[in-house]
Design a protein around this motif. Structure first.
Motif, PDB file in Angstrom:
ATOM      1  N   SER A   1      -0.482  97.098 114.480  1.00 28.93           N
ATOM      2  CA  SER A   1      -0.084  97.714 114.964  1.00 28.93           C
ATOM      3  C   SER A   1       1.080  97.954 114.058  1.00 28.93           C
ATOM      4  O   SER A   1       1.926  98.981 114.744  1.00 28.93           O
ATOM      5  CB  SER A   1      -0.272  97.289 116.663  1.00 28.93           C
ATOM      6  N   LEU A   2       1.579  96.614 113.774  1.00 27.35           N
ATOM      7  CA  LEU A   2       2.930  96.919 112.729  1.00 27.35           C
ATOM      8  C   LEU A   2       2.372  98.033 111.619  1.00 27.35           C
ATOM      9  O   LEU A   2       3.798  98.424 111.342  1.00 27.35           O
ATOM     10  CB  LEU A   2       3.510  95.417 112.199  1.00 27.35           C
ATOM     11  N   ALA A   3       1.565  97.632 111.417  1.00 31.18           N
ATOM     12  CA  ALA A   3       0.878  98.592 110.054  1.00 31.18           C
ATOM     13  C   ALA A   3       0.960  99.807 110.778  1.00 31.18           C
ATOM     14  O   ALA A   3       1.572 100.783 109.300  1.00 31.18           O
ATOM     15  CB  ALA A   3      -0.782  98.437 109.895  1.00 31.18           C
ATOM     16  N   GLU A   4       0.733 100.729 111.431  1.00 34.27           N
ATOM     17  CA  GLU A   4       0.159 101.707 112.256  1.00 34.27           C
ATOM     18  C   GLU A   4       1.607 102.266 112.459  1.00 34.27           C
ATOM     19  O   GLU A   4       2.271 103.859 112.596  1.00 34.27           O
ATOM     20  CB  GLU A   4      -0.613 101.613 113.432  1.00 34.27           C
ATOM     21  N   HIS A   5       2.590 101.326 112.945  1.00 38.57           N
ATOM     22  CA  HIS A   5       3.957 101.882 112.900  1.00 38.57           C
ATOM     23  C   HIS A   5       4.945 102.101 111.883  1.00 38.57           C
ATOM     24  O   HIS A   5       5.786 103.012 112.176  1.00 38.57           O
ATOM     25  CB  HIS A   5       5.255  99.964 113.259  1.00 38.57           C
ATOM     26  N   PHE A   6       4.615 100.840 110.953  1.00 37.36           N
ATOM     27  CA  PHE A   6       4.922 101.555 109.913  1.00 37.36           C
ATOM     28  C   PHE A   6       4.393 103.437 109.202  1.00 37.36           C
ATOM     29  O   PHE A   6       5.142 103.942 108.698  1.00 37.36           O
ATOM     30  CB  PHE A   6       4.202 101.208 108.078  1.00 37.36           C
TER      31      PHE A   6
ATOM     32  N   ILE B   1      -3.101 102.384 100.429  1.00 33.44           N
ATOM     33  CA  ILE B   1      -3.365 101.513 102.044  1.00 33.44           C
ATOM     34  C   ILE B   1      -2.248 100.177 102.141  1.00 33.44           C
ATOM     35  O   ILE B   1      -1.432  99.924 100.942  1.00 33.44           O
ATOM     36  CB  ILE B   1      -4.046 100.084 101.040  1.00 33.44           C
ATOM     37  N   ALA B   2      -1.354 100.432 103.170  1.00 38.66           N
ATOM     38  CA  ALA B   2      -0.570  99.829 103.501  1.00 38.66           C
ATOM     39  C   ALA B   2      -0.997  98.387 104.501  1.00 38.66           C
ATOM     40  O   ALA B   2      -1.366  99.030 106.003  1.00 38.66           O
ATOM     41  CB  ALA B   2       0.733 100.780 104.709  1.00 38.66           C
ATOM     42  N   ALA B   3      -0.519  97.534 104.187  1.00 34.93           N
ATOM     43  CA  ALA B   3      -0.887  96.246 105.368  1.00 34.93           C
ATOM     44  C   ALA B   3       0.198  95.274 106.189  1.00 34.93           C
ATOM     45  O   ALA B   3       0.944  94.985 104.995  1.00 34.93           O
ATOM     46  CB  ALA B   3      -2.036  95.718 104.805  1.00 34.93           C
TER      47      ALA B   3
ATOM     48  N   ILE C   1       1.903  95.645 101.192  1.00 30.38           N
ATOM     49  CA  ILE C   1       2.038  94.639 101.791  1.00 30.38           C
ATOM     50  C   ILE C   1       2.804  93.950 102.517  1.00 30.38           C
ATOM     51  O   ILE C   1       4.048  92.865 101.898  1.00 30.38           O
ATOM     52  CB  ILE C   1       1.303  93.719 101.271  1.00 30.38           C
ATOM     53  N   ASP C   2       3.020  94.122 103.779  1.00 25.65           N
ATOM     54  CA  ASP C   2       4.557  94.077 103.890  1.00 25.65           C
ATOM     55  C   ASP C   2       4.221  92.852 105.617  1.00 25.65           C
ATOM     56  O   ASP C   2       3.642  93.437 106.695  1.00 25.65           O
ATOM     57  CB  ASP C   2       5.392  95.640 104.892  1.00 25.65           C
ATOM     58  N   ASP C   3       5.276  92.211 105.791  1.00 29.88           N
ATOM     59  CA  ASP C   3       5.359  91.314 106.926  1.00 29.88           C
ATOM     60  C   ASP C   3       3.664  89.777 106.082  1.00 29.88           C
ATOM     61  O   ASP C   3       3.312  91.146 108.034  1.00 29.88           O
ATOM     62  CB  ASP C   3       5.738  91.088 107.593  1.00 29.88           C
ATOM     63  N   PRO C   4       3.065  89.675 105.813  1.00 34.97           N
ATOM     64  CA  PRO C   4       1.638  89.216 106.091  1.00 34.97           C
ATOM     65  C   PRO C   4       1.638  87.580 106.980  1.00 34.97           C
ATOM     66  O   PRO C   4       0.468  87.652 107.374  1.00 34.97           O
ATOM     67  CB  PRO C   4       0.371  89.107 104.816  1.00 34.97           C
TER      68      PRO C   4
END
Length: 449
Positions: free
Chosen positions: A80-85, A73-75, A141-144
């Motif tokens: 949109s940012l999560a989907e970019h990654f 799970i990537a958040a 979790i990237d840039d919450p």
């Protein structure tokens, strides 16, 4: 499944672009590759350090390829940012199946939701977005945090914290790992709360300019990635963004807003209230209900006690966003709970209409002493007596759920979006001390039953 070491995988992917991992990237890759099951890794680096390239793109592709049927799970702060990654990770599987030893399922096209032929799953979502029904061996979790406005909002920080505790952390499988990659924004952001909590986090904190005991062995003042930004370039950026942003975003050491009035670090907490203290309940009034797209001021009733030794204790705070009828009912209910020995302190608007409103409310609270006073002077001036007592270490809070919102507002004052609790505190201090000029008060005597 790939048996390629993570560092070799990263070097191979970067070689066509004539790039290679810098020393801080190698430190990060080593921590990611060696994270134990159930591990918690926090990565704190400044903007432009390429932390997301390694931790949110190269690493999850390698992890899925190395762990077959694992789920990720990537958040991020937005879907949109999560989907970019997610799109970049998916493209690595599509373009390098031989290197990874694993193929993408042919029917998977969505950037934020796809599977590998080995049974691995990837799911992307925005922070606070729906992840119910998903399970994860790895949560990234990237840039919450999206912006300064969001970082400075106590409500937004609470939403992210509740999402982490109730949604994300409960989605982990036994032995599931968490990797948090972020730039610090606020003392009370997600990283700050986790560092202050009970979980054991491995933390990689790399400021833009090295400090003492640097994890990379840099000399103090040495830039993190000189091939990308030199010390002179970072100095120019520091002048451009200001000290508050520099300390938080670039040095990973967020601090209170410069010029903040209240030294909140000096406020202690207690689990019990003393006997023999004098109390007042001071109100700051608003009369607008919260609604979608609207965040009105709060009605706040703050109970302040003065002890026999001369100290002060905030014993209770009632706080609501509501219309006039609900506000009136809340004041009445609070007065009943406090008892008649606790005076009710109300603001009085200028003119005859303000006097009429106070007399109406006094009649509504029959049997209670009501003290009404006009708002005079700037908010900061009115708050100075309370700030002075806090600076001297003479204010304590009764430990309660309202503490955090109260301290957040004090910490952000006078730059925060809300100051209703500060106004109520100022009024309470004026009622319990001689700092308010008695000639400007309207005192309504104790009313008969």
């Amino acid at each position: 499944m790939t048996r390629l070491p993570l560092i070799s995988w990263a070097e191979q992917m970067l070689a066509p672009m004539e790039q290679e991992p810098a020393r801080h990237h190698r430190l990060l890759l080593d921590a990611l590759a060696n994270q134990a099951p159930g591990g918690r890794l926090m990565v704190l680096m400044p903007p432009g350090s390429a932390k997301s390239t390694y931790a949110s793109v190269l690493f999850p592709a390698w992890f899925l390829a190395a762990n077959g049927r694992a789920s990720v799970i990537a958040a991020s702060h937005t879907a949109s940012l999560a989907e970019h990654f997610g799109r970049q990770v998916r493209n690595l599987f599509a373009e390098h199946p031989a290197v990874l030893g694993c193929k993408l399922c042919a029917d998977n096209r969505a950037a934020g939701r796809w599977r590998t032929e080995a049974g691995g799953e990837y799911f992307a979502a925005g922070v606070r977005g729906p992840i119910t029904g998903r399970r994860a061996d790895l949560a990234i979790i990237d840039d919450p945090v999206k912006s300064w406005a969001e970082a400075d909002s106590a409500e937004a920080r609470e939403h992210v914290w509740n999402w982490y505790r109730a949604d994300l952390s409960t989605r982990l499988k036994p032995g599931g790992r968490i990797v948090l990659i972020m730039t610090r924004w606020h003392e009370d952001d997600l990283g700050g709360r986790l560092l202050a909590g009970g979980e054991a986090w491995q933390t990689i904190r790399l400021p833009a300019l090295a400090e003492a005991d640097d994890p990379l062995g840099r000399a103090p003042g040495e830039p993190l990635w000189p091939d990308w930004e030199t010390a002179d370039q970072l100095a120019a950026k520091r002048r451009a963004v200001g000290e508050r942003a520099w300390a938080a975003l670039f040095q990973q050491s967020p601090r209170p807003t410069a010029g903040g009035l209240f030294a909140t670090a000096r406020i202690a907490r207690t689990d019990r209230l003393p006997d023999g203290a004098t109390s007042v309940r001071a109100w700051d009034l608003a009369a607008t209900e919260a609604a979608t797209g609207r965040d009105p001021d709060w009605t706040v009733g703050l109970k302040l006690m003065k002890t026999e030794a001369g100290g002060f204790i905030v014993a209770d705070i009632v706080r609501l966003q509501a219309g006039p009828a609900a506000v009136e009912q809340a004041i009445a209910a609070t007065a009943r709970a406090d008892g008649r020995a606790v005076p009710i302190c109300l603001p009085q608007d200028p003119g005859q209409a303000g006097r009429a409103q106070v007399h109406y409310l006094a009649g509504r609270f029959a049997g209670h002493r009501v003290i009404a006073s006009p708002e005079t002077g700037a908010k900061i001036t009115r708050a100075m007596p309370a700030a002075s007592q806090i600076d001297a270490g003479n204010l304590t809070l009764l430990a309660a759920p309202w503490n955090r919102a109260f301290l957040d507002e004090l910490r952000d004052f006078p730059h925060g979006s809300k100051d209703d609790q500060v106004d109520a505190l100022s009024r309470a201090f004026a009622a319990l001390t001689e700092s308010a000029a008695p000639a400007r008060r309207l005192r309504i005597p104790l009313l008969a039953r």
